[in-house]
Design an enzyme around this catalytic site. Sequence first.
Site, short mmCIF file in Angstrom:
data_model
loop_
_atom_site.label_atom_id
_atom_site.label_comp_id
_atom_site.label_asym_id
_atom_site.label_seq_id
_atom_site.Cartn_x
_atom_site.Cartn_y
_atom_site.Cartn_z
CE LYS A 119 -3.76 -2.60 2.02
NZ LYS A 119 -4.36 -3.18 3.23
CD GLN A 173 -3.27 -4.73 6.48
OE1 GLN A 173 -3.14 -3.73 5.80
NE2 GLN A 173 -3.93 -5.80 6.05
CG ASP A 221 -9.70 -0.17 4.15
OD1 ASP A 221 -10.06 -0.40 2.97
OD2 ASP A 221 -9.22 -1.04 4.89
#
Length: 284
Positions: free
Chosen positions: A55, A99, A122
Site C-alpha cells: 500500500k 491493517q 478504507d
Amino acid sequence: MSSIILDGKAVAAQLAAALATETAALKQVNGGRTPILATILVGDDPSSATYVKMKGNACRRIGMDSRTIVLPQATTTEELLEKIDELNAAPDVHGILLQHPVPHQIDERKCFDRIKTEKDVDGVTTTGFGMMAMNEPAFGSATPAGIMRLLRHYDVPIEGKRAVVVGRSPILGKPMALMLSNANATVTLCHSRTIDLEDEVRRADIVVGAVGKPHFIRASWIKEGAVVVDAGYHPGGIGDIEPDGLLGRCKAVTPVPGGVGPMTIATLVAQTLAAAQRAAKTSS
Ligand code: NAP
C-alpha cells in the site's frame, strides 16, 4: 463462449496513471503539500506487513506519501486508540488505515470506529459503512469498492442480476452485498450457516467468493454464463474459487492473482487522494 478476463492489474495501472496526474495537480494548488496515507500495523504477521508495504509503495508510485506506524504485538486497545487520536488530529494525514486483523487482545471494532469519518479511506467505521449502505457519499471498504470499479470498467451488467456473495465479513462480504444491492442487483449473502450453498451459487448471475478458504467454491457449482469474482487470496496465488473449467464457460472471470488484489490497493489510494482533495477544499 469466450470469457472476459477482468484484468484488475491493468485497470489498476490505468487508474494509477490518472491518480498521479490528479495528485500533481492537487499539490500545485495546495502549497506543494503531499497527500499522506497513514497505515498502522500492529504485531508481526508477515502477510499484513507485506500488504502494508504494498500500500505504501502504491502511494509513492503516484506521488503521494505514506507513513507506516508499527506497534508491538502486545499493544493494548488504549494504546492503539491513542495512536489513532494522534493521526486523527494530524492535519497532514488524509487517510488512516488500520491493517486487519489486529492481535486478539485489541477491540478492533472500537479502534476502527475511532478513525475520523473523513479519514476513513478504507470504509471500516460503523458510520462510514452505514452511509455507504444508505447510498450517501462515503468511502466504501476498499476491496468491494475495487470490485465494483472493476465490474463497471468492463461494463458488466449488474442491475436486475442475481448476485450471490459467499462470506459476510464487515470489510468484504457484507459491504459487497450492499454495494451490489445499491447497484440494483438482487443479492443473496451466504455464510457458514447457509443451508445449501451449492444451490445458492448455482442460481447466481454474479458470484463473489469472499470466504477465506482455498478453492472452497467449486467450479461445477457455477452456472454457465455467470460472472465470477474471486476476492480470496491464499499463499501460492490461490483464490476462494476453483478456477478449472471456468474459462470458456463463464461470461467473465477475475484472475488470481491480478484481479481483485490490485483493485483494492488502487481504490485505497484513490480514496486517500479524494480525502486530501476534500480537505484542501475545506481549508481554502
Ligand atoms: P473472514 O473475515 O474470515 O470471513 C469469511 C466469511 O466466510 C465469513 O463470513 C464466514 O461466515 C464465511 N464462511 C466461512 N466458512 C464458510 C462456509 N463453509 N460456507 C459459507 N461461508 C463460510 O474473511 P475476509 O477477511 O472477508 O476474507 C475473505 C477472503 O478474501 C480471504 O481469502 C482473504 O485473504 C481475502 N481478502 C482479499 C483482499 C484483497 O485485497 N484481495 C482483501 C481482503 C480479504 P460466518 O460469518 O458465518 O463466520
